[in-house]
Write an enzyme that holds these catalytic residues in place. Structure first.
Site, short mmCIF file in Angstrom:
data_model
loop_
_atom_site.label_atom_id
_atom_site.label_comp_id
_atom_site.label_asym_id
_atom_site.label_seq_id
_atom_site.Cartn_x
_atom_site.Cartn_y
_atom_site.Cartn_z
CB SER A 298 -0.95 -0.04 1.21
OG SER A 298 -1.92 0.97 1.13
CG ASP A 309 6.70 4.61 -11.97
OD1 ASP A 309 7.30 3.52 -12.11
OD2 ASP A 309 5.45 4.71 -11.94
CE LYS A 323 -4.71 -2.30 1.23
NZ LYS A 323 -4.84 -0.87 0.92
#
Length: 542
Positions: A298, A309, A323
């Site tokens: 999470s 990224d 998650k």
């Protein structure tokens, strides 16, 4: 004129029809809900009246709620009222009491660690102290809930405790004024060498951003020039806190390309959100490596995903839990609550990292995250796409590297945790490392507190277990009914010695003492230490 009037009339009729249709849909939807509620009320009423035995209607209602949420997704849950108080306390990040971590060992309350800066620590209460009386009554035989009820209380109120301390013949009486005690989300923040800072975060709570700022400022003052951020076994928490943590290391980008950290998509548009980095934090050029594992979920995955990224640093360890669902919490009339999935979150490149859960029992869904078989090695340039198949989407980082969604965050370097034999696991599960260290600290280890004082660095560098102490530990383990195979004991010896030293360090310096020692045999951490040149290269810092 007639044609114009006719067109307006038609348009108006279309609008009215659409509006009426929406209202009818709402009425139909509402009627359906009331119909289902009526059905549930009938079943509950029949059961209460006619079942062969007396029934607890509250228990039946709660079971029905649990069953209903179980048909949705694995992260929509019901929280009973008793548990909800603890949940609120944990995420709020504070409670009121005397400020100790404790365990009941052999019917006696044993202080594991006084909370730094709390009322017990200020009075000089130490780890390994035994609380034998509370307010002039014996506390021997107390269960955990009795300890909590007796020692917690409103700020400013008093409680008396009597303590037995190893090495001290007389009992010690303390009168403690309860205070607000922080529940910290940072387990350790320390310098592991003259330039590398290390921070371990256990959860994302209301206080995490403030704690992180203080920890980084302290490490920077101690000479930190690079950072290892440990998010292993961090199951997540507040999305906003994850955003703030990632923002510490990311600048705001440019007007044409602002740095989005995370965004959410929902069925209801009011739950759609996007979070962007801002420029100005002093750590935006700090070389960074993040440690993750199967238990990182999470909010942890939001941080790791944003850093990966944007090619801001390296991710090292094992693929994260997977998650990618956002929950919102609603409190119910009896003090219980539901936590309901309202949206999905996406990393900056557009990855949804949620693992598939359709058609799976919740227990199986949880287990799958820890049963992956993945190859150790480097994933920096081109092997992320080896994981991709027809069911996984491939995305690109800011620098053009391939990453995939749908199954957690795959590290840039996959490094598995060190292997130990079943012997080590048996000793660990029965808590024998702690038990032996506890006994040692009541005898020969008493002198260590005076020798090392408050210097964890001196302890980690200088203290070594003797061969006779290791032999004594082996005899202790065998006396508990565990068969010790020579081959297994030799294979595990590095980890056995480290764990024993760590438990002694924990007794002297708290949980940070255990962590500092275990990092010495932590192969994921040790690998990360060697990867800073690569981390700086990928982030274009050199």
């Amino acid at each position: 004129m007639n044609k114009r009037f006719s067109s307006i009339t038609v348009a108006a009729l279309v609008v009215v029809s659409l509006f009426a249709g929406m209202q009818i849909n709402k009425l139909v939807s509402a009627d359906n809900i009331y119909e289902q509620l009526s059905k549930f009320k009938d079943v509950l009423s029949f059961t209460e009246k006619y079942y062969v035995e007396d029934v607890d209607t509250q228990k039946l209602t709660e079971a029905a709620i649990v069953g209903m949420l179980n048909t949705l997704d694995p992260h929509s849950v019901y929280i009973p009222a008793k548990q909800f108080e603890k949940v609120k306390e944990d995420f709020k990040g504070k409670f009121e009491g005397i400020g100790i971590q404790f365990r009941v060992i052999n019917d006696t309350i044993t202080v594991m660690e006084p909370v730094g800066g709390g009322p017990s620590a200020r009075l000089g209460i130490l780890s390994n102290d035994r609380i034998v009386r509370i307010n002039d009554s014996s506390s021997i035989g107390f269960k955990d809930d009795q300890v909590i009820r007796s020692l917690r209380g409103p700020k400013g109120t008093k409680v008396k405790v009597t303590i037995v301390r190893p090495g001290i013949q007389d009992r010690l009486d303390y009168e403690i004024i309860r205070d607000e005690i922080p529940i910290v989300s940072i387990d350790a923040a320390l310098m592991v060498d003259d330039q590398t800072g290390y921070v371990k975060v256990n959860q994302f709570k209301e206080t995490t951003h403030d704690e992180m700022n203080k920890a980084l400022a302290q490490l920077k003052s101690e000479g930190m020039r690079r950072l290892i951020l440990d998010l292993r076994m961090n199951g997540g928490g507040y999305l906003e806190e994850a955003y703030h943590m990632a923002d510490l290391f990311l600048d705001g980008g440019t007007k044409d390309q602002p740095r989005r950290i995370v965004y959410t998509k929902a069925r209801r548009s009011e739950f759609d959100e996007a979070y962007y980095a801002k420029t100005g934090d002093p750590y935006e050029k700090l070389p960074l490596i993040i440690l993750v594992d199967n238990g990182s979920a999470s909010a942890s995955e939001i941080v790791a995903g944003a850093i990966q990224d944007w090619d801001r640093g390296l991710i090292v360890g094992e693929t994260t839990f997977g998650k990618g669902l956002v929950q919102r919490q609603w409190t119910l009339s009896d003090g219980s609550a539901i936590r309901l999935t309202i949206a999905k979150y996406y990393t900056p490149s557009g990855r949804l990292i949620q693992r598939s859960y359709e058609g799976k029992e919740r227990e199986k869904y949880q287990e799958e995250a820890f049963e992956r078989s993945e190859q150790e090695g480097e994933n920096i340039e081109h092997t992320h796409d080896a994981k991709a198949d027809s069911t996984a989407q491939v995305f690109k980082t800011n620098g053009g590297r391939q990453v995939v969604g749908g199954g957690g965050i795959t590290p840039d370097y996959v490094v598995k945790f060190g292997n130990t034999t079943t012997l080590f696991q048996s000793i660990f599960r029965r808590n024998l490392f702690f038990d032996f260290a506890k006994s040692y600290m009541e005898g020969p280890g008493l002198a260590l507190r005076a020798k090392y004082g408050t210097s964890l660095t001196d302890f980690t560098k200088s203290y070594e277990l003797s061969s006779s102490m290791l032999a004594d530990f082996r005899k202790f383990v065998e006396s508990k009914g565990i068969t010790v195979d020579d081959k297994d004991f030799d294979k595990d010896q590095l980890y056995i010695k480290a764990r024993l030293k760590g438990e002694i360090g924990s007794s002297l310096f708290g949980f940070e003492g255990l962590i500092a020692v275990m990092l010495e045999v932590d192969n994921q951490f040790q690998k990360a230490l060697t990867l800073f040149p690569e981390a700086e290269k990928i982030a274009k810092l050199n």
